[in-house]
Enzyme design. Structure first.
Site, PDB file in Angstrom:
ATOM      1  CE  LYS A  22      48.065  41.100  49.192  1.00 12.41           C
ATOM      2  NZ  LYS A  22      46.921  41.233  48.263  1.00 12.41           N
ATOM      3  CG  ASN A  23      46.725  45.047  48.801  1.00  8.59           C
ATOM      4  OD1 ASN A  23      47.069  44.042  48.173  1.00  8.59           O
ATOM      5  ND2 ASN A  23      45.746  45.030  49.690  1.00  8.59           N
ATOM      6  NE  ARG A 102      38.429  42.625  42.140  1.00  9.01           N
ATOM      7  CZ  ARG A 102      37.305  42.717  41.458  1.00  9.01           C
ATOM      8  NH1 ARG A 102      36.746  41.628  40.978  1.00  9.01           N
ATOM      9  NH2 ARG A 102      36.739  43.875  41.241  1.00  9.01           N
ATOM     10  CB  CYS A 126      36.933  36.666  44.780  1.00  7.97           C
ATOM     11  SG  CYS A 126      38.027  36.931  46.134  1.00  7.97           S
ATOM     12  NE  ARG A 131      37.535  41.454  45.583  1.00 10.57           N
ATOM     13  CZ  ARG A 131      38.814  41.226  45.844  1.00 10.57           C
ATOM     14  NH1 ARG A 131      39.224  40.001  46.036  1.00 10.57           N
ATOM     15  NH2 ARG A 131      39.676  42.207  45.911  1.00 10.57           N
ATOM     16  N   PRO A 132      32.323  42.588  41.483  1.00  6.09           N
ATOM     17  CG  PRO A 132      30.487  44.030  41.431  1.00  6.09           C
ATOM     18  CD  PRO A 132      31.326  43.202  42.359  1.00  6.09           C
ATOM     19  CB  VAL A 175      41.290  50.099  46.256  1.00  8.71           C
ATOM     20  CG1 VAL A 175      42.799  50.177  46.134  1.00  8.71           C
ATOM     21  CG2 VAL A 175      40.833  50.497  47.653  1.00  8.71           C
ATOM     22  CG  ASP A 317      42.593  44.171  53.029  1.00  4.97           C
ATOM     23  OD1 ASP A 317      41.565  43.541  52.721  1.00  4.97           O
ATOM     24  OD2 ASP A 317      43.319  44.730  52.178  1.00  4.97           O
ATOM     25  CB  ILE A 339      34.549  46.539  52.139  1.00  2.66           C
ATOM     26  CG1 ILE A 339      34.890  47.712  53.059  1.00  2.66           C
ATOM     27  CG2 ILE A 339      35.181  46.697  50.760  1.00  2.66           C
ATOM     28  CD1 ILE A 339      34.596  49.083  52.521  1.00  2.66           C
ATOM     29  NE  ARG A 409      46.618  35.663  47.148  1.00  4.11           N
ATOM     30  CZ  ARG A 409      45.477  36.279  47.416  1.00  4.11           C
ATOM     31  NH1 ARG A 409      44.524  35.656  48.044  1.00  4.11           N
ATOM     32  NH2 ARG A 409      45.276  37.512  47.058  1.00  4.11           N
TER      33      ARG A 409
HETATM   34  C1  EPZ Z   1      41.653  46.170  47.131  1.00  2.00           C
HETATM   35  O1  EPZ Z   1      40.830  45.286  46.395  1.00  2.00           O
HETATM   36  C2  EPZ Z   1      42.624  45.285  47.886  1.00  2.00           C
HETATM   37  N1  EPZ Z   1      43.395  44.485  46.954  1.00  2.00           N
HETATM   38  C3  EPZ Z   1      41.860  44.383  48.844  1.00  2.00           C
HETATM   39  O2  EPZ Z   1      42.793  43.638  49.593  1.00  2.00           O
HETATM   40  C4  EPZ Z   1      41.033  45.254  49.793  1.00  2.00           C
HETATM   41  O3  EPZ Z   1      40.263  44.419  50.625  1.00  2.00           O
HETATM   42  C5  EPZ Z   1      40.115  46.176  48.994  1.00  2.00           C
HETATM   43  O4  EPZ Z   1      40.899  46.952  48.044  1.00  2.00           O
HETATM   44  C6  EPZ Z   1      39.331  47.141  49.864  1.00  2.00           C
HETATM   45  O5  EPZ Z   1      40.220  47.915  50.610  1.00  2.00           O
HETATM   46  C7  EPZ Z   1      44.481  45.003  46.385  1.00  2.00           C
HETATM   47  O6  EPZ Z   1      44.828  46.157  46.558  1.00  2.00           O
HETATM   48  C8  EPZ Z   1      45.282  44.088  45.509  1.00  2.00           C
HETATM   49  P1  EPZ Z   1      37.615  47.501  45.781  1.00  2.00           P
HETATM   50  P2  EPZ Z   1      39.863  45.844  45.249  1.00  2.00           P
HETATM   51  O7  EPZ Z   1      37.470  47.619  44.306  1.00  2.00           O
HETATM   52  O8  EPZ Z   1      40.493  47.016  44.616  1.00  2.00           O
HETATM   53  C9  EPZ Z   1      33.018  46.683  44.930  1.00  2.00           C
HETATM   54  C10 EPZ Z   1      43.797  41.679  50.428  1.00  2.00           C
HETATM   55  O9  EPZ Z   1      43.461  40.855  51.300  1.00  2.00           O
HETATM   56  N2  EPZ Z   1      33.254  46.893  43.487  1.00  2.00           N
HETATM   57  O10 EPZ Z   1      38.000  48.702  46.560  1.00  2.00           O
HETATM   58  O11 EPZ Z   1      39.497  44.689  44.412  1.00  2.00           O
HETATM   59  C11 EPZ Z   1      33.675  45.429  45.468  1.00  2.00           C
HETATM   60  O12 EPZ Z   1      32.920  44.277  45.177  1.00  2.00           O
HETATM   61  C12 EPZ Z   1      42.806  42.191  49.412  1.00  2.00           C
HETATM   62  O13 EPZ Z   1      44.957  42.125  50.330  1.00  2.00           O
HETATM   63  C13 EPZ Z   1      32.175  46.978  42.661  1.00  2.00           C
HETATM   64  O14 EPZ Z   1      31.020  46.886  43.080  1.00  2.00           O
HETATM   65  O15 EPZ Z   1      38.625  46.306  46.120  1.00  2.00           O
HETATM   66  C14 EPZ Z   1      33.750  45.756  46.936  1.00  2.00           C
HETATM   67  O16 EPZ Z   1      32.494  45.491  47.530  1.00  2.00           O
HETATM   68  C15 EPZ Z   1      41.495  41.502  49.492  1.00  2.00           C
HETATM   69  N3  EPZ Z   1      32.397  47.152  41.327  1.00  2.00           N
HETATM   70  C16 EPZ Z   1      33.998  47.259  46.950  1.00  2.00           C
HETATM   71  O17 EPZ Z   1      33.625  47.728  45.653  1.00  2.00           O
HETATM   72  C17 EPZ Z   1      33.653  47.262  40.807  1.00  2.00           C
HETATM   73  O18 EPZ Z   1      33.779  47.437  39.567  1.00  2.00           O
HETATM   74  C18 EPZ Z   1      35.423  47.667  47.200  1.00  2.00           C
HETATM   75  O19 EPZ Z   1      36.279  46.915  46.370  1.00  2.00           O
HETATM   76  C19 EPZ Z   1      34.748  47.204  41.679  1.00  2.00           C
HETATM   77  C20 EPZ Z   1      34.528  47.013  43.030  1.00  2.00           C
END
Ligand code: EPZ
Length: 430
Positions: A22-23, A102, A126, A131-132, A175, A317, A339, A409
């Protein structure tokens, strides 16, 4: 609303086909906005999030053609989907759509790169944390975009002549922000160097697809990615990589229930850290041709401490599922989430099955119990809900999981995959 009824106690034996990730599928689908040619994706999982994103992309002018389902010998479905965005119909991603998923916020990268502008709703809160989006704003601003927040939307505008390559180092690994920078920088003028980039396999998959579309990218899978911008991208055909989270989830299920299962169509190297933890917990995990074999011993689960980290660390995850496994360990284990600040909603639901878990800040202390008992539980987010399914499979008696739309989902045909291996799992539609 659908519920899932599980009667626990059966070992799992057989073959579970692993779906496309999915991701990985979501950012790959979004990459279709970067070109007027057709992007063909194979091995796209049939999931609610994929269907949701298809609707969102349609709003931006992407024509979508699904090749029909083709059943493979092992019984898994994989879909091949063609995405064609001849012209971008709309550079606005409205709140009604972005608030549901998101990842749809990520359209900001390709829209800005191709059209020079984008107006995208802030994704909002969320269930697993705040998640900013500050990293997206900073990263795109480094490429010369004017970024302004107005009425719950981000208005992004590229300089005249398009985005400009730059050096930008993320203060924190993200990510999604890495995906967006990859897509935006592919069409920028000049070279972009992203520091502290996410190293997840899904980032590498997106980079490989962009390269097939004509992008010049090196270093994906390391912390430093270099992108030499090109004036345009073409279509391509790309196969979505296997879902490492689905792989790890079923491996943990087998470790917990006992049994002997081959996870087909997946790759052990996508989840080394999680496999190591499952082995330490006592299951035998080995690479076999075309997949992974897992032999679980049910009652002899050893306690293992884990800490979630960006790749290659233990994936957030899989945190809930591993905690599910640890509820039956012979001793005390600790699970630390680094995370997301609020990703422990499964704790109180696991407690309903008899688990002994106490929370202290970002760490859960799990005292293993000799048996779990089935109970009604509620799914709260995607990964939390599947941890309840795993625990239900190992519990005595009946577990009823409500709000299963969370599961839909991210887990393709979960009941069917488990039932084929001897589990008693059924969907009840009210
Ligand atoms: C991806 O989300 C995945 N989603 C998530 O899977 C996964 O948990 C996450 O990466 C971490 O591996 C998809 O790929 C669709 P991040 P993402 O930006 O990209 C902070 C699932 O269950 N952050 O890597 O949204 C954030 O709050 C989902 O399949 C900021 O502070 O995650 C978090 O603490 C849930 N500012 C950390 O970074 C920003 O601008 C990592 O989030 C962006 C993120």
């Amino acid at each position: 609303m659908d519920r899932i009824r599980i009667v626990g106690g059966n070992a799992l034996n057989g073959i579970i086909p692993i779906s496309g990730a999915k991701n990985a599928a979501l950012p790959l689908m979004i990459a279709s906005l970067l070109t007027s040619d057709t992007l063909t994706l194979e091995n796209v999982p049939h999931l609610a999030d994929v269907e949701g994103l298809i609707r969102i992309l349609g709003n931006h002018g992407v024509d979508i053609a699904v090749n029909g389902r083709r059943e493979h010998q092992d019984g898994s479905y994989s879909r091949t989907i063609h995405f064609t965005c001849r012209t971008v119909a709309d550079t606005t991603a409205p709140y009604e759509l972005v608030s549901k998923m998101r990842a749809s916020f990520w359209v900001i990268g390709p829209l800005l790169a191709r059209e020079g502008q984008a107006r995208v709703s802030l994704p909002g809160g969320c269930a697993i944390g705040t998640r900013p989006v500050d990293l997206f704003i900073e990263g795109l601003a480094a490429l010369g975009a004017e970024m302004e927040i107005d009425g719950g939307y981000i208005n992004a505008k590229a300089p005249k002549g398009g985005l400009i390559g730059a050096r930008y180092t993320f203060p924190k690994v993200s990510v999604g922000a890495t995906h967006v920078m990859l897509m935006a920088a592919s069409l920028a003028r000049g070279t972009t160097v992203i520091g502290n980039a996410a190293r997840e396999p899904e980032v590498v998959d997106l980079a490989n697809c962009l390269i097939a579309m004509g992008a010049k990218i090196s270093g994906a899978g390391t912390s430093t990615i270099t992108i030499e911008g090109v004036p345009s991208l073409s279509g391509a055909r790309h196969r979505v990589l296997p879902d490492r989270i689905e792989t790890g989830t079923y491996a943990m299920a087998v470790a917990m229930t006992g049994g002997d299962v081959t996870l087909s169509g997946t790759d052990i190297t996508l989840l080394d850290t999680a496999i190591e933890a499952i082995r330490r917990a006592g299951a035998e995990v080995s690479a076999v041709e075309g997949g992974i074999r897992v032999i679980g011993h049910g009652d002899q689960i050893r306690p293992v401490d884990i800490v979630t980290e960006p790749f290659p660390g233990f994936p957030t995850d899989l945190q809930a599922q591993f905690m599910g496994l640890m509820t039956r360990a012979n001793g005390v284990s600790h699970v630390t989430e680094t995370i997301f600040e609020n990703r422990f909603m499964h704790v109180q639901e696991l407690a309903r099955l008899g688990a002994k878990i106490t929370l202290s800040g970002q760490t859960a202390r799990i005292e293993g119990v000799s048996r779990l008992r089935g109970a009604p539980v509620m799914a709260t987010d995607l990964r939390a809900s599947v941890s309840l399914v795993i625990a239900g499979l190992a519990a005595e008696g009946e577990t009823m999981v409500s709000r299963v739309y969370h599961l839909d989902r991210g887990f393709e045909r979960l009941e069917e995959k488990l039932t084929r291996c001897g589990a008693i799992v059924e969907r009840i539609s009210d």
